[in-house]
Design an enzyme around this catalytic site. Structure first.
Site, PDB file in Angstrom:
ATOM      1  N   HIS A   1       0.607  -1.305  -0.009  1.00 50.55           N
ATOM      2  CA  HIS A   1       0.230  -0.021   0.075  1.00 50.55           C
ATOM      3  C   HIS A   1       0.843   1.169  -0.157  1.00 50.55           C
ATOM      4  CE1 HIS A   1       1.232  -0.510   4.140  1.00 50.55           C
ATOM      5  NE2 HIS A   1       0.624   0.713   4.575  1.00 50.55           N
TER       6      HIS A   1
ATOM      7  N   ASP B   1       0.247   4.863   1.842  1.00 49.40           N
ATOM      8  CA  ASP B   1      -0.410   5.548   3.079  1.00 49.40           C
ATOM      9  C   ASP B   1      -1.383   6.639   2.524  1.00 49.40           C
ATOM     10  OD1 ASP B   1       0.894   4.078   4.974  1.00 49.40           O
ATOM     11  OD2 ASP B   1       2.415   5.420   4.798  1.00 49.40           O
TER      12      ASP B   1
ATOM     13  N   HIS C   1       4.674   0.233   0.061  1.00 50.16           N
ATOM     14  CA  HIS C   1       5.297  -0.443   0.935  1.00 50.16           C
ATOM     15  C   HIS C   1       4.642  -1.650   1.775  1.00 50.16           C
ATOM     16  CE1 HIS C   1       3.657   2.946   3.057  1.00 50.16           C
ATOM     17  NE2 HIS C   1       3.297   1.911   4.301  1.00 50.16           N
TER      18      HIS C   1
ATOM     19  N   ARG D   1       6.773   8.028  13.621  1.00 47.33           N
ATOM     20  CA  ARG D   1       6.369   8.252  12.037  1.00 47.33           C
ATOM     21  C   ARG D   1       5.812   9.585  12.193  1.00 47.33           C
ATOM     22  NH1 ARG D   1       1.905   4.846   8.556  1.00 47.33           N
ATOM     23  NH2 ARG D   1       0.605   5.666  10.160  1.00 47.33           N
TER      24      ARG D   1
HETATM   25 FE   LIG Z   1       1.799   2.176   5.552  1.00 50.55          FE
END
Ligand SMILES: [Fe+2]
Length: 282
Positions: free
Chosen positions: A107, A109, A257, A273
């Site tokens: 995917h 994000d 990723h 993140r």
């Molecule tokens: Fe992700």
């Protein structure tokens, strides 16, 4: 003393190790320009032995554009809400034993949103003793290596995106009840042009893309599966095996990723993140 960047490719497809910079400190404009130059050529940058807190990670993320708040409120950092925890450790300190399976389908994000993010940064704080890597694939190479007739066929097509509605949608974090129905279907072109490099890239993914506006049912499904299978062939993939202190910066527009999903379910894995908006592709 001026910082001197060195780079080393980590594979044939993508992944570039960058040394010679301490990301926890403010980065001089000329050094950041050099980082960006490399980044537009290679959409996954790896920095080793870094030590950033949430504030310095947010400062780094802001160099790439305004930061996004995580869609899942529980994941936000308590002091810096633009930084989120990517962790399998629950609030009571126990380990979520299905955490290792999360986001293990390919995917990018936030493609279920009208304005998906441009750049993501992960910083490893605690890693499992074995496994737990992240795989990346290069969607520019994927596009450029499609047969001519496929490139012609997908020109002008529009992808349909909805949270976790794709063929890999089960392998992600479910929405909370109050969030259901708040995220309508959105549409993105299947072929986009990278705003900085000008290169064309494929823009579909396994978790959130579930079809095409212009193609019905089986025809769309077969085409989508074929594009995704092509994009994730071994030669377009870099498998990042984390070390404590790694910072990985990736271009959400030019890559997909997924988590490798191969560590012991009871081991802790904690990352910080940030996700930045940047220039939007056409
Ligand atoms: Fe992700």
């Amino acid at each position: 003393m001026a910082e001197q960047l060195q780079t080393r490719p980590l594979g044939g497809a993508l992944g570039l190790e960058v040394t010679g910079v301490d990301l926890s400190r403010p980065i001089a404009d000329e050094v950041f320009d050099e980082i960006k130059e490399n980044f537009w050529r290679n959409p996954v940058l790896v920095f080793r032995d870094q030590d950033l807190d949430a504030h310095s990670l947010a400062a780094l993320g802001r160099r790439f554009g305004p930061l996004q708040l995580h869609v899942l409120v529980d994941y936000r950092h308590e002091e810096v809400p633009e930084v989120s925890w990517l962790t399998n450790v629950k609030k009571d300190g126990s380990v979520d034993e299905v955490g290792y399976k999360r986001a293990t389908s390919w995917h990018s994000d936030g493609t279920f949103e009208e304005h998906p993010p441009a750049v993501a940064i992960l910083h490893a704080k605690e890693i499992p003793s074995r496994g737990g890597g992240t795989l990346f694939c290069n969607m520019i190479q994927a596009y450029e290596t499609l047969p001519d007739e496929t490139r012609e066929r997908i020109r002008g097509l529009t992808g349909r995106h909805l949270y976790a509605a794709g063929r890999g949608g089960n392998e992600t974090v479910p929405l909370k009840d109050y969030q259901k129905g708040t995220l309508p279907e959105v549409h993105h072109p299947v072929v986009r042009t990278h705003p900085e490099s000008g290169r064309k890239m494929l823009y579909v993914n396994d978790i959130h893309t579930f079809g095409f506006v212009e193609l019905d049912g089986e025809e769309g499904e077969t085409l989508l599966n074929g594009l995704l299978d092509h994009a994730t062939r071994d030669e377009f993939v870099y498998h990042h095996r984390w070390s404590h202190g790694d910072v990985v910066i990736w271009d959400e527009r030019a890559t997909m990723h997924r988590g490798a999903g191969d560590y012991a379910p009871t081991e802790r894995r904690i990352m910080l993140r940030t996700i930045s908006f940047g220039e939007r592709p056409e």
